[in-house]
Design a protein around this motif. Sequence first.
Motif, mmCIF file in Angstrom:
data_model
loop_
_atom_site.group_PDB
_atom_site.id
_atom_site.type_symbol
_atom_site.label_atom_id
_atom_site.label_comp_id
_atom_site.label_asym_id
_atom_site.label_seq_id
_atom_site.Cartn_x
_atom_site.Cartn_y
_atom_site.Cartn_z
ATOM 1 N N PRO A 1 0.579 -1.457 -0.133
ATOM 2 C CA PRO A 1 -0.247 -0.147 0.151
ATOM 3 C C PRO A 1 1.041 1.401 -0.014
ATOM 4 O O PRO A 1 1.872 1.005 1.164
ATOM 5 N N THR A 2 0.769 2.394 -0.884
ATOM 6 C CA THR A 2 1.124 3.417 -1.282
ATOM 7 C C THR A 2 1.493 4.221 0.550
ATOM 8 O O THR A 2 2.742 4.547 0.034
ATOM 9 N N THR A 3 0.636 4.348 0.893
ATOM 10 C CA THR A 3 0.976 5.097 2.666
ATOM 11 C C THR A 3 2.195 4.000 3.178
ATOM 12 O O THR A 3 3.264 4.864 3.517
ATOM 13 N N LEU A 4 2.026 2.440 3.260
ATOM 14 C CA LEU A 4 3.604 2.307 3.663
ATOM 15 C C LEU A 4 4.136 1.713 3.310
ATOM 16 O O LEU A 4 5.447 1.933 4.181
ATOM 17 N N ALA A 5 4.391 2.351 1.799
ATOM 18 C CA ALA A 5 5.543 2.106 0.890
ATOM 19 C C ALA A 5 6.522 3.260 1.013
ATOM 20 O O ALA A 5 7.468 3.318 1.433
ATOM 21 N N SER A 6 5.325 4.570 1.321
ATOM 22 C CA SER A 6 6.177 6.011 1.997
ATOM 23 C C SER A 6 6.671 5.509 2.696
ATOM 24 O O SER A 6 7.746 6.887 3.634
ATOM 25 N N ALA A 7 5.695 5.515 4.163
ATOM 26 C CA ALA A 7 6.514 5.274 5.976
ATOM 27 C C ALA A 7 7.857 4.736 5.585
ATOM 28 O O ALA A 7 8.487 5.217 6.391
ATOM 29 N N TYR A 8 7.645 3.308 5.156
ATOM 30 C CA TYR A 8 8.955 2.678 5.043
ATOM 31 C C TYR A 8 10.269 2.733 4.539
ATOM 32 O O TYR A 8 11.100 2.681 5.363
ATOM 33 N N ALA A 9 10.043 3.936 3.190
ATOM 34 C CA ALA A 9 11.375 4.390 2.405
ATOM 35 C C ALA A 9 11.971 5.771 3.572
ATOM 36 O O ALA A 9 12.796 4.908 3.793
ATOM 37 N N SER A 10 10.989 5.819 4.190
ATOM 38 C CA SER A 10 11.798 7.089 4.864
ATOM 39 C C SER A 10 12.085 6.216 6.182
ATOM 40 O O SER A 10 13.420 7.139 6.525
ATOM 41 N N TYR A 11 12.014 5.459 6.880
ATOM 42 C CA TYR A 11 11.961 4.534 8.765
ATOM 43 C C TYR A 11 13.329 3.754 7.648
ATOM 44 O O TYR A 11 14.162 4.250 8.664
ATOM 45 N N GLU A 12 14.181 3.350 6.258
ATOM 46 C CA GLU A 12 14.984 2.467 5.860
ATOM 47 C C GLU A 12 15.879 3.869 4.767
ATOM 48 O O GLU A 12 16.764 3.345 6.000
ATOM 49 N N LYS A 13 15.341 5.072 5.239
ATOM 50 C CA LYS A 13 16.622 5.848 4.593
ATOM 51 C C LYS A 13 17.390 6.228 6.498
ATOM 52 O O LYS A 13 18.688 6.254 6.577
ATOM 53 N N THR A 14 16.434 6.203 7.397
ATOM 54 C CA THR A 14 16.798 6.654 8.609
ATOM 55 C C THR A 14 17.517 5.038 9.570
ATOM 56 O O THR A 14 18.900 5.368 9.799
ATOM 57 N N TRP A 15 17.352 3.983 8.969
ATOM 58 C CA TRP A 15 17.811 3.553 9.846
ATOM 59 C C TRP A 15 18.915 2.521 9.435
ATOM 60 O O TRP A 15 20.080 2.252 9.612
ATOM 61 N N ASN A 16 19.234 2.741 7.652
ATOM 62 C CA ASN A 16 20.285 2.372 6.983
ATOM 63 C C ASN A 16 21.721 3.250 7.606
ATOM 64 O O ASN A 16 22.944 3.306 7.583
ATOM 65 N N GLN A 17 21.306 4.312 8.046
ATOM 66 C CA GLN A 17 22.790 5.611 8.690
ATOM 67 C C GLN A 17 22.720 5.428 9.620
ATOM 68 O O GLN A 17 23.908 5.030 9.759
ATOM 69 N N ASN A 18 21.445 4.632 10.873
ATOM 70 C CA ASN A 18 22.306 4.191 12.235
ATOM 71 C C ASN A 18 22.870 3.059 11.830
ATOM 72 O O ASN A 18 23.983 2.808 13.341
ATOM 73 N N PHE A 19 23.076 2.374 10.709
ATOM 74 C CA PHE A 19 23.078 0.886 10.803
ATOM 75 C C PHE A 19 25.140 1.012 10.632
ATOM 76 O O PHE A 19 25.434 0.759 11.132
ATOM 77 N N LEU A 20 25.083 2.075 9.632
ATOM 78 C CA LEU A 20 26.756 2.321 9.174
ATOM 79 C C LEU A 20 27.036 3.319 10.054
ATOM 80 O O LEU A 20 28.398 2.591 10.645
ATOM 81 N N LYS A 21 26.360 4.221 10.846
ATOM 82 C CA LYS A 21 26.916 4.186 11.764
ATOM 83 C C LYS A 21 27.988 2.636 13.104
ATOM 84 O O LYS A 21 28.384 3.542 13.948
#
Length: 420
Positions: A254-274
């Motif tokens: 679903p579009t709303t979930l896809a949008s929220a997940y993309a933002s969530y993943e961006k932050t998550w990946n930054q924290n993962f690299l740290k």
Amino acid sequence: MRTLRFLPILLLGLAGCQDALESVSNKVEHPLPAKLVNKMKANDMSTRSPIMMRIFKEEGVLEVWKQKGNGRFDLIASYEICKWSGKLGPKFKEGDRQAPEGYYRIYPAQMNPKSSYYLSFNMGYPNSYDRAYGRTGSNLMVHGACSSAGCYSMTDEQVLEIYGFARDAFKGGQEYFLVEALPFRMTPENMARHRDSEHYEFWKMLKVGYDHFELTKRPPKVDVCDRRYVFNQIPEDENASFKATAACPPASVPTTLASAYASYEKTWNQNFLKAVSKFDHEEAKRLAAAEAKAKAEAEAETRRAEREAREAERLAAHGGQSPAVPVLGLFASGNPLKARTGGESAPQTQAPAQAATASGQATGGQTAVADQVAEAPAPSEVPVPEPNPQAAGLAAAAAPAAPAAQTKGDKPFWKIWSRN
């Protein structure tokens, strides 16, 4: 008599245990504790609203989540897992004593009120994903009795409540509830820490469902296709189905979930690299410390080997026997005695020598007198001098006085003492 004295107390204790057991004699229908019922009411939950469970191996926790009036789920109870067997990672085959990981549906038929482990429910292993990989196993459960051979084991008191949550949810009309069995909480730090595991790709797949729940606080819709888990996928063709070993049908989140997940993943990946950078830095420090320690140990071993080699050479030079080690000051010049004793003992050894000298002089004097006597004329040849009273008095005065006898009264003291 002592046994009889304590018998009433023993019987009273047994009666108390029996009363406690009788209070849960109908364990299948035993109601949830009042404190949990009140907590549900305070959080806008019905006792019969749907549930979901999450299991985290590394943390050793089983969570029960319950639906609120707004449709979202909230944590209602958390239990420390008594025992689980195996290690982090999925179960592969019967007998490997490995607790499963994945997403499992629990239907009413999987509930076991007559379990040999107090109460239990079957997790449904192997599910369609496990079967797609030929994995085998049976009777993988969440149960009581605190013993495990591939299961998630709880205490009897814990499983009584867990079973009660499931029973009430089924009575409320829930078709099945989902159990997410995960290796750990799938945070950036935990994933970075385990990124070198052979199961990392499998865990990345499970993480998508974990993330969807973290975002929505609703259990994800779980399907298996193309031999992988997919979450919250809506097929373009409403008649399409997901088959574990077949290609996934055209579908999307679903579009709303896809949008929220993309933002969530961006932050998550930054924290993962740290987190990766942090762990790499810590690992580099650990490796450097280990290398320095190994180098120091090697140098110490080298020095020890050199000392042993020198000692072996010294022994060989002295016919295999350890040579005497000279003491400090051993060779003080001009004094053989100091050379033997180190110098400090010389004054102590002079006294006997002086005594010997004095003794020699005395002996020499006596010898001289004896010689003089030997050379003197015979008594008959020596004229007898006339008595001289004045000279005799002077000789007596010069002679030392004899010690006086110890007396008591008229008798010597030693005679009186020996008699007593």
